[in-house]
Design an enzyme around this catalytic site. Structure first.
Site, PDB file in Angstrom:
ATOM      1  N   GLU A   1      44.821 -11.288  31.794  1.00 22.03           N
ATOM      2  CA  GLU A   1      44.298 -10.684  30.558  1.00 22.03           C
ATOM      3  C   GLU A   1      45.325  -9.708  29.966  1.00 22.03           C
ATOM      4  OE1 GLU A   1      41.669 -11.427  28.886  1.00 22.03           O
ATOM      5  OE2 GLU A   1      40.238 -12.348  30.256  1.00 22.03           O
TER       6      GLU A   1
ATOM      7  N   ARG B   1      37.358  -9.157  16.794  1.00 26.28           N
ATOM      8  CA  ARG B   1      37.234  -9.187  18.255  1.00 26.28           C
ATOM      9  C   ARG B   1      37.487 -10.584  18.843  1.00 26.28           C
ATOM     10  NH1 ARG B   1      33.151  -4.998  21.278  1.00 26.28           N
ATOM     11  NH2 ARG B   1      33.737  -5.481  23.378  1.00 26.28           N
TER      12      ARG B   1
ATOM     13  N   LYS C   1      30.629  -3.814  25.848  1.00 25.80           N
ATOM     14  CA  LYS C   1      29.803  -5.004  26.087  1.00 25.80           C
ATOM     15  C   LYS C   1      29.277  -4.904  27.517  1.00 25.80           C
ATOM     16  CE  LYS C   1      32.223  -8.747  24.841  1.00 25.80           C
ATOM     17  NZ  LYS C   1      32.407 -10.160  24.511  1.00 25.80           N
TER      18      LYS C   1
ATOM     19  N   GLU D   1      31.702  -8.054  17.573  1.00 23.43           N
ATOM     20  CA  GLU D   1      32.309  -9.370  17.701  1.00 23.43           C
ATOM     21  C   GLU D   1      31.987 -10.295  16.535  1.00 23.43           C
ATOM     22  OE1 GLU D   1      31.329 -11.500  21.335  1.00 23.43           O
ATOM     23  OE2 GLU D   1      33.426 -11.357  21.881  1.00 23.43           O
TER      24      GLU D   1
ATOM     25  N   ARG E   1      15.495   3.585  26.956  1.00 23.17           N
ATOM     26  CA  ARG E   1      16.183   3.213  25.693  1.00 23.17           C
ATOM     27  C   ARG E   1      17.595   3.769  25.605  1.00 23.17           C
ATOM     28  NH1 ARG E   1      10.978   4.381  23.801  1.00 23.17           N
ATOM     29  NH2 ARG E   1       9.838   2.473  23.375  1.00 23.17           N
TER      30      ARG E   1
ATOM     31  N   HIS F   1      39.749 -16.177  36.996  1.00 27.38           N
ATOM     32  CA  HIS F   1      39.646 -16.159  35.538  1.00 27.38           C
ATOM     33  C   HIS F   1      41.043 -15.995  34.910  1.00 27.38           C
ATOM     34  CE1 HIS F   1      38.025 -15.451  31.583  1.00 27.38           C
ATOM     35  NE2 HIS F   1      38.604 -14.264  31.518  1.00 27.38           N
TER      36      HIS F   1
ATOM     37  N   LYS G   1      42.796  -2.687  22.799  1.00 23.03           N
ATOM     38  CA  LYS G   1      41.375  -3.058  22.813  1.00 23.03           C
ATOM     39  C   LYS G   1      40.563  -2.066  21.975  1.00 23.03           C
ATOM     40  CE  LYS G   1      37.568  -5.107  24.925  1.00 23.03           C
ATOM     41  NZ  LYS G   1      36.934  -5.660  26.083  1.00 23.03           N
TER      42      LYS G   1
ATOM     43  N   ASN H   1      39.880 -13.647  22.536  1.00 24.17           N
ATOM     44  CA  ASN H   1      39.609 -14.923  23.200  1.00 24.17           C
ATOM     45  C   ASN H   1      40.828 -15.822  23.280  1.00 24.17           C
ATOM     46  OD1 ASN H   1      36.946 -14.833  24.052  1.00 24.17           O
ATOM     47  ND2 ASN H   1      36.260 -15.054  21.936  1.00 24.17           N
TER      48      ASN H   1
ATOM     49  N   HIS I   1      41.159 -18.465  25.913  1.00 24.71           N
ATOM     50  CA  HIS I   1      39.874 -18.570  26.601  1.00 24.71           C
ATOM     51  C   HIS I   1      39.121 -19.878  26.357  1.00 24.71           C
ATOM     52  CE1 HIS I   1      40.652 -14.439  27.605  1.00 24.71           C
ATOM     53  NE2 HIS I   1      39.532 -14.346  28.293  1.00 24.71           N
TER      54      HIS I   1
ATOM     55  N   HIS J   1      37.742 -21.328  29.677  1.00 24.53           N
ATOM     56  CA  HIS J   1      36.313 -21.480  29.989  1.00 24.53           C
ATOM     57  C   HIS J   1      35.984 -22.915  30.403  1.00 24.53           C
ATOM     58  CE1 HIS J   1      35.271 -17.714  27.429  1.00 24.53           C
ATOM     59  NE2 HIS J   1      35.487 -17.399  28.691  1.00 24.53           N
TER      60      HIS J   1
HETATM   61  N1  LIG Z   1      32.053  -6.340  29.347  1.00 22.41           N
HETATM   62  C1  LIG Z   1      33.148  -6.952  28.978  1.00 22.41           C
HETATM   63  O1  LIG Z   1      33.652  -6.760  27.865  1.00 22.41           O
HETATM   64  C2  LIG Z   1      33.803  -7.880  29.955  1.00 22.41           C
HETATM   65  C3  LIG Z   1      35.103  -8.359  29.698  1.00 22.41           C
HETATM   66  C4  LIG Z   1      35.693  -9.175  30.656  1.00 22.41           C
HETATM   67  C5  LIG Z   1      35.010  -9.490  31.831  1.00 22.41           C
HETATM   68  N2  LIG Z   1      33.757  -9.011  32.028  1.00 22.41           N
HETATM   69  C6  LIG Z   1      33.027  -9.309  33.261  1.00 22.41           C
HETATM   70  O2  LIG Z   1      33.724  -8.708  34.345  1.00 22.41           O
HETATM   71  C7  LIG Z   1      33.433  -9.420  35.550  1.00 22.41           C
HETATM   72  C8  LIG Z   1      34.719  -9.653  36.291  1.00 22.41           C
HETATM   73  O3  LIG Z   1      35.262  -8.393  36.633  1.00 22.41           O
HETATM   74  P1  LIG Z   1      36.264  -8.238  37.862  1.00 22.41           P
HETATM   75  O4  LIG Z   1      37.339  -9.234  37.749  1.00 22.41           O
HETATM   76  O5  LIG Z   1      36.604  -6.801  37.946  1.00 22.41           O
HETATM   77  O6  LIG Z   1      35.371  -8.727  39.082  1.00 22.41           O
HETATM   78  P2  LIG Z   1      34.549  -7.950  40.244  1.00 22.41           P
HETATM   79  O7  LIG Z   1      33.831  -6.805  39.716  1.00 22.41           O
HETATM   80  O8  LIG Z   1      33.766  -9.008  40.932  1.00 22.41           O
HETATM   81  O9  LIG Z   1      35.697  -7.459  41.203  1.00 22.41           O
HETATM   82  C9  LIG Z   1      36.552  -8.411  41.777  1.00 22.41           C
HETATM   83  C10 LIG Z   1      36.729  -8.204  43.265  1.00 22.41           C
HETATM   84  O10 LIG Z   1      37.549  -7.066  43.483  1.00 22.41           O
HETATM   85  C11 LIG Z   1      36.975  -6.219  44.469  1.00 22.41           C
HETATM   86  N3  LIG Z   1      37.431  -4.861  44.160  1.00 22.41           N
HETATM   87  C12 LIG Z   1      37.109  -4.114  43.074  1.00 22.41           C
HETATM   88  N4  LIG Z   1      37.836  -3.000  43.054  1.00 22.41           N
HETATM   89  C13 LIG Z   1      38.619  -3.026  44.150  1.00 22.41           C
HETATM   90  C14 LIG Z   1      39.613  -2.167  44.668  1.00 22.41           C
HETATM   91  N5  LIG Z   1      39.989  -1.054  44.023  1.00 22.41           N
HETATM   92  N6  LIG Z   1      40.211  -2.502  45.837  1.00 22.41           N
HETATM   93  C15 LIG Z   1      39.875  -3.642  46.470  1.00 22.41           C
HETATM   94  N7  LIG Z   1      38.972  -4.517  46.029  1.00 22.41           N
HETATM   95  C16 LIG Z   1      38.355  -4.213  44.873  1.00 22.41           C
HETATM   96  C17 LIG Z   1      35.507  -6.447  44.338  1.00 22.41           C
HETATM   97  O11 LIG Z   1      34.866  -6.115  45.534  1.00 22.41           O
HETATM   98  C18 LIG Z   1      35.442  -7.938  44.030  1.00 22.41           C
HETATM   99  O12 LIG Z   1      35.486  -8.682  45.232  1.00 22.41           O
HETATM  100  C19 LIG Z   1      32.737 -10.686  35.120  1.00 22.41           C
HETATM  101  O13 LIG Z   1      31.367 -10.574  35.404  1.00 22.41           O
HETATM  102  C20 LIG Z   1      32.943 -10.767  33.616  1.00 22.41           C
HETATM  103  O14 LIG Z   1      31.902 -11.402  32.943  1.00 22.41           O
HETATM  104  C21 LIG Z   1      33.163  -8.202  31.119  1.00 22.41           C
END
Ligand SMILES: NC(=O)c1ccc[n+]([C@@H]2O[C@H](COP(=O)([O-])OP(=O)(O)OC[C@H]3O[C@@H](n4cnc5c(N)ncnc54)[C@H](O)[C@@H]3O)[C@@H](O)[C@H]2O)c1
Length: 361
Positions: free
Chosen positions: A181, A244, A139, A240, A117, A268, A230, A248, A251, A255
Site C-alpha cells: 500500500e 478517494r 472508515k 468516497e 451514538r 493483500h 491520505k 484503489n 485494487h 480484489h
Molecule cells: N478502514 C480502512 O480504511 C481500511 C483500509 C485498509 C484496510 N482495512 C482493513 O484492515 C484490515 C487489515 O489490517 P492489517 O493488515 O493490519 O491486519 P491485522 O490487523 O490482522 O494484523 C495483521 C497481523 O499482524 C499482527 N500484528 C499486528 N501488529 C503487530 C506488531 N506490532 N508486531 C507483531 N505482529 C503484529 C496481528 O496479530 C495480525 O496477525 C482488514 O480487515 C482490512 O479490511 C481498513
C-alpha cells in the site's frame, strides 16, 4: 515527532495524528493523558497484547482482547465489545482505545461509532498497513457472510498515535503486505496532492534498503508522507464519492486475485503490487503512458523483491471484477497511471477488457 492535522471541513471535525518512535512509556503516558479523568476500555489484538502487555499495563479489567485474524472482525465480536463497554459503564464522553492492526482498528472503531451514538475513539495502529492506511480516514467496519466491510460507518477518531517501534516485531509477510500500500502511494502522489513536493516514488527508489530494514528515521519520514497524502484525499472526499477512489489503484485486479484464492494464498499487499503491474500493462495498451514510465515503475517494484504471483487467465478474473463493489452498470472501473505519480479513472466494458488483456501475460 511529526504532528499532522486532519481537518474534515464538512463536519467541522479536526484531530491530530502523531508520528514518532519514542519509548512506549511515553506513548502510554500520552494515551492516559488524552483520556484525562474519563473512563476507557482498550481493545487489543491478542498477539500485540502478548508482545506489549508490559509496556501497556492498563488495568486488566479495562482490556478486551480480540483474537487474531480477519475472521474476528465479525458481528459477534462487535456485540461483545459493546457489551464490554456497557459492563464498564462507559458514557458518551468516555473512550474506546484500539491497539492493533487494521482488524482491531476497524471493529473497535465501528463499536465506538455506534456506542451511545458515538463515543471518543483513539487509534494506536501497530502494523504498517494500519499506520499508513486503515487508521487514517475514518472508515470503520465489520465483515459479514455476504462480503467484507459491508456493515460500517465513517467515524473519525479523536486522535491517532503512530509509533514506528511497533514495526520491529511485525513479521516480514505482514510488513511487506503494508509496504504494498505504501508503494501504491508513490504512484498516486500527485493525484492526492498536486502541490506535493516530497517525490515519494524517488524516495522509494533511493531508500529501498533502509525501508526493507525498517530504519526508524526513514520509516518515520515514509509513514508521514503517506499519511499526509491520505489526509489530503480524505479531507477532500470523506465519504468516497470522488477523489478517494484513487486509493484503489491496483485494487481491482488485487480484489479479484484475493477472491480467486479465498483470501488465503497471498497477502493483500502482494495482490496490490500485482494489481499495479496489471494497471501499468493496461495503461500502456490504452496509450495512457509510455513503456519508459512502465519500466521505471516496474524497476522500483522489483527492488522490493515481491515474488510474482500465479498468472490467472482472464476468463477467471474478469467475471469476478464485474462483481467488484466499485463496478458500475456494465463497466469495470480501473484507476490507471497517466503520468509520473498521477492516475485517472477509466471504465471498460467486459468485451473491451477481454480484448485488451488477451495477450497481457
Ligand atoms: N478502514 C480502512 O480504511 C481500511 C483500509 C485498509 C484496510 N482495512 C482493513 O484492515 C484490515 C487489515 O489490517 P492489517 O493488515 O493490519 O491486519 P491485522 O490487523 O490482522 O494484523 C495483521 C497481523 O499482524 C499482527 N500484528 C499486528 N501488529 C503487530 C506488531 N506490532 N508486531 C507483531 N505482529 C503484529 C496481528 O496479530 C495480525 O496477525 C482488514 O480487515 C482490512 O479490511 C481498513
Amino acid at each position: 515527532m511529526n504532528t499532522l492535522e486532519v481537518n474534515i471541513k464538512s463536519r467541522a471535525k479536526q484531530y491530530p495524528i502523531y508520528i514518532d518512535n519514542a519509548d512506549f512509556s511515553v506513548l502510554r503516558r500520552k494515551i492516559i493523558q488524552e483520556c484525562g479523568d474519563k473512563n476507557y476500555i482498550v481493545v487489543f489484538n491478542q498477539k500485540v497484547y502478548k508482545l506489549y502487555s508490559k509496556e501497556f499495563d492498563f488495568p486488566k479489567d479495562r482490556i478486551f482482547i480480540l483474537k487474531d485474524g480477519e475472521k474476528e472482525k465479525n458481528y459477534k465480536n462487535y456485540l461483545k465489545i459493546l457489551d464490554f463497554a456497557l459492563s464498564k459503564k462507559l458514557k458518551r464522553e468516555d473512550y474506546i482505545i484500539a491497539i492493533g492492526g487494521g482488524v482491531v482498528g476497524d471493529i473497535a472503531g465501528f463499536a465506538a461509532s455506534t456506542y451511545m451514538r458515538g463515543i471518543n475513539f483513539i487509534q494506536v495502529p501497530t502494523t504498517l498497513l494500519a499506520m499508513t492506511d486503515s487508521s487514517v480516514g475514518g472508515k470503520v467496519a465489520i465483515n459479514t457472510n455476504y462480503g467484507k466491510n459491508l456493515v460500517g460507518a465513517f467515524y473519525q477518531p479523536k486522535v491517532v498515535f503512530i509509533n514506528t517501534n511497533f514495526l520491529k516485531t511485525l513479521d516480514v509477510n505482514q510488513y511487506k503486505s503494508g509496504l504494498g500500500e505504501v508503494i501504491k502511494y508513490g504512484f498516486i502522489e500527485k493525484s492526492c496532492d498536486e502541490d506535493s513536493e516530497f517525490d515519494l516514488l524517488n524516495f522509494l527508489n533511493e531508500n529501498c534498503e533502509k525501508i526493507l530494514n525498517k530504519d526508524s528515521y526513514t520509516m518515520e519520514r515514509l509513514i508521514s508522507a503517506c499519511v499526509q497524502l491520505k489526509i489530503k484525499v480524505v479531507e477532500n472526499d470523506e465519504k468516497e464519492s470522488g477523489l478517494r477512489k484513487i486509493l484503489n489503484y491496483g485494487h481491482t485486479y488485487a480484489h479479484a486475485v484475493e477472491k480467486l484464492t479465498n483470501y488465503r494464498k497471498y497477502t493483500h499487499g502482494e495482490c496490490v503490487i500485482e494489481g499495479i503491474k496489471f494497471a501499468l500493462n493496461l495503461a500502456v495498451k490504452k496509450n495512457l503512458i509510455d513503456k519508459e514510465y512502465q519500466f521505471l515503475c516496474s524497476d522500483i517494484i522489483q527492488k522490493y523483491e515481491y515474488k510474482p504471483l500465479k498468472a490467472f487467465v482472464s476468463s477467471k478474473y474478469i467475471p469476478i471484477m464485474t462483481t467488484d463493489k466499485k463496478a458500475t452498470g456494465d463497466c469495470i472501473n480501473f484507476i490507471l497511471p497517466v503520468q509520473y505519480a498521477q492516475v485517472g479513472e477509466y471504465k471498460f466494458t467486459v468485451p473491451e477488457l477481454f480484448e485488451l488483456v488477451s495477450d497481457n501475460k
